[in-house]
Design an enzyme around this catalytic site. Structure first.
Site, PDB file in Angstrom:
ATOM      1  N   HIS A 172      -2.877 -12.101   2.413  1.00  0.00           N
ATOM      2  CA  HIS A 172      -2.804 -11.035   3.418  1.00  0.00           C
ATOM      3  C   HIS A 172      -1.391 -11.015   4.011  1.00  0.00           C
ATOM      4  CE1 HIS A 172      -3.489  -8.653   6.996  1.00  0.00           C
ATOM      5  NE2 HIS A 172      -4.602  -8.226   6.419  1.00  0.00           N
ATOM      6  N   GLU A 231      -2.425  -2.887   0.842  1.00  0.00           N
ATOM      7  CA  GLU A 231      -2.291  -2.765   2.290  1.00  0.00           C
ATOM      8  C   GLU A 231      -0.818  -2.603   2.652  1.00  0.00           C
ATOM      9  OE1 GLU A 231      -6.006  -4.580   4.369  1.00  0.00           O
ATOM     10  OE2 GLU A 231      -4.364  -6.009   4.400  1.00  0.00           O
ATOM     11  N   GLY A 249      -2.876  -1.958  11.448  1.00  0.00           N
ATOM     12  CA  GLY A 249      -2.994  -2.075  12.896  1.00  0.00           C
ATOM     13  C   GLY A 249      -2.090  -1.134  13.672  1.00  0.00           C
ATOM     14  N   SER A 252      -5.409   0.780   8.878  1.00  0.00           N
ATOM     15  CA  SER A 252      -5.877   1.804   9.819  1.00  0.00           C
ATOM     16  C   SER A 252      -6.947   2.732   9.233  1.00  0.00           C
ATOM     17  CB  SER A 252      -4.700   2.624  10.377  1.00  0.00           C
ATOM     18  OG  SER A 252      -3.786   1.772  11.042  1.00  0.00           O
ATOM     19  N   ASN A 263     -12.454  -7.038   7.551  1.00  0.00           N
ATOM     20  CA  ASN A 263     -11.659  -8.241   7.813  1.00  0.00           C
ATOM     21  C   ASN A 263     -11.535  -8.389   9.324  1.00  0.00           C
ATOM     22  OD1 ASN A 263      -9.819 -10.292   8.049  1.00  0.00           O
ATOM     23  ND2 ASN A 263      -8.094  -9.157   7.161  1.00  0.00           N
ATOM     24  N   TRP A 264     -12.290  -9.328   9.838  1.00  0.00           N
ATOM     25  CA  TRP A 264     -12.313  -9.497  11.304  1.00  0.00           C
ATOM     26  C   TRP A 264     -11.057 -10.162  11.850  1.00  0.00           C
ATOM     27  CZ3 TRP A 264     -17.991 -11.566  12.418  1.00  0.00           C
ATOM     28  CH2 TRP A 264     -18.876 -10.507  12.221  1.00  0.00           C
ATOM     29  N   LYS A 265     -10.236 -10.711  10.967  1.00  0.00           N
ATOM     30  CA  LYS A 265      -9.039 -11.451  11.416  1.00  0.00           C
ATOM     31  C   LYS A 265      -9.465 -12.511  12.443  1.00  0.00           C
ATOM     32  CE  LYS A 265      -6.315  -7.516  10.074  1.00  0.00           C
ATOM     33  NZ  LYS A 265      -5.133  -6.678  10.234  1.00  0.00           N
ATOM     34  N   GLY A 297      -9.686  -3.609   9.099  1.00  0.00           N
ATOM     35  CA  GLY A 297      -9.453  -4.534  10.205  1.00  0.00           C
ATOM     36  C   GLY A 297     -10.098  -4.024  11.482  1.00  0.00           C
ATOM     37  N   GLY A 298      -9.303  -3.409  12.317  1.00  0.00           N
ATOM     38  CA  GLY A 298      -9.745  -2.966  13.649  1.00  0.00           C
ATOM     39  C   GLY A 298     -11.091  -2.256  13.660  1.00  0.00           C
ATOM     40  N   GLU A 350      -0.345 -10.703   6.898  1.00  0.00           N
ATOM     41  CA  GLU A 350      -0.191 -11.510   8.120  1.00  0.00           C
ATOM     42  C   GLU A 350       0.008 -12.981   7.765  1.00  0.00           C
ATOM     43  OE1 GLU A 350      -3.729 -10.075   9.995  1.00  0.00           O
ATOM     44  OE2 GLU A 350      -2.776  -8.124  10.245  1.00  0.00           O
TER      45      GLU A 350
HETATM   46  P1  13P Z   1      -6.376  -2.418  10.301  1.00  0.00           P
HETATM   47  O1  13P Z   1      -7.575  -1.718   9.716  1.00  0.00           O
HETATM   48  O2  13P Z   1      -6.610  -2.939  11.684  1.00  0.00           O
HETATM   49  O3  13P Z   1      -5.144  -1.592  10.171  1.00  0.00           O
HETATM   50  O4  13P Z   1      -6.132  -3.738   9.414  1.00  0.00           O
HETATM   51  C1  13P Z   1      -6.067  -3.619   8.045  1.00  0.00           C
HETATM   52  C2  13P Z   1      -6.040  -4.978   7.446  1.00  0.00           C
HETATM   53  O5  13P Z   1      -5.065  -5.701   7.565  1.00  0.00           O
HETATM   54  C3  13P Z   1      -7.244  -5.450   6.767  1.00  0.00           C
HETATM   55  O6  13P Z   1      -7.025  -6.624   6.087  1.00  0.00           O
END
Ligand code: 13P
Length: 254
Positions: free
Chosen positions: A94, A166, A172, A212, A9-11, A233-234, A96
């Site tokens: 999600h 999640e 993050g 993470s 997930n590149w956000k 994500g990251g 966020e």
């Molecule tokens: P991180 O891997 O950056 O913690 O993000 C997880 C996430 O929200 C994937 O959707």
């Protein structure tokens, strides 16, 4: 054979040019099981990515969708628009989006329905805050999110939904859930879905962990019985790290 979905997930990251470059580098990593891998990208990158991913076997996903097919919803994207591009997956709910953009259990439910109707696989995110976990109410909380999300959805459709656990406190933050904590919740989710539907849904469901995840902790997390992959994500922003996680999953799949 254990099934996995390793989704990056590149956000809100990367331009289209950077996205296409990423795919070029990812191809060079020779993924053993590209069919278990997906890139979840911002809307503007979907079309160039679709072309770049052609012939790789790697799937493509969007990060959000509106639940109406068309209308006066400035700034939104409909399922028909996603279908035209040919995306395979779409993330729904999600944390966020729940936190910053007013996503609710009710809109999550409508989005799941429109995606399922149109044949795009939803990746439904659930997960509790630190406060909820400290009160030991995480299972009740996730249970509520799932019950609301799946309201009015048939067993056949529900089995197609990928569920991503999640925990908000792990996203993050570098504070990954322990493999035991992640497994406990993913196993609970499987059981809860069996209770909500039928025992037969359990073995069909793909349940991911997200928060993470990185090459250093992926093996311990992905080895757990009820964890069928990661929503990353990251670490997915770096080709090498993302490919490493995909390699680990491919080894565990055998
Ligand atoms: P991180 O891997 O950056 O913690 O993000 C997880 C996430 O929200 C994937 O959707």
């Amino acid at each position: 054979m254990k099934r996995f979905l390793i989704a990056g997930n590149w956000k809100m990251n990367k331009t289209s040019a950077q996205a296409v470059h990423y795919v070029k580098e990812l191809k060079a990593q020779n993924l053993e099981r590209p069919e278990d891998v997906a890139i979840i990208a911002p809307f503007t990158q979907l079309e160039p990515l679709k072309k770049a991913l052609e012939g790789t076997g790697i799937a493509l996903g969007a990060q959000n969708v509106h639940y109406e097919h068309s209308g006066a919803f400035t700034g939104e994207i409909s399922v028909d628009m996603l279908k035209e591009i040919g995306v395979d997956y779409c993330v729904v709910g999600h944390s966020e989006r729940r936190q910053y953009f007013g996503e609710t259990d009710a809109t999550v439910n409508k989005k799941l329905k429109v995606l399922l109707e149109e044949g795009i696989t939803p990746i439904l995110c659930v997960g509790e805050s630190l406060e909820t976990r400290e009160k030991k109410q995480e299972q009740a909380f996730v249970c509520g999110q799932l019950a609301a999300a799946f309201e009015g959805i048939s067993l056949e459709d529900a089995a197609k939904v990928v569920i991503a656990y999640e925990p908000i406190w792990a996203i993050g933050t570098g504070h990954t859930a322990t493999p035991e904590q992640a497994e406990e919740m993913c196993s609970f989710i499987r059981g809860m879905m069996e209770g909500l539907y039928d025992i037969s849904i359990g073995e069909k469901l793909l349940i991911q962990y997200g928060g993470s995840m990185k090459p250093g902790n992926a093996k311990d997390l992905l080895s757990k019985k009820d964890i069928n992959g990661g929503l990353i994500g990251g670490a997915s922003l770096k080709v090498k790290d993302f490919a490493e996680i995909a390699h680990i999953a491919a080894e565990l799949a055998e």
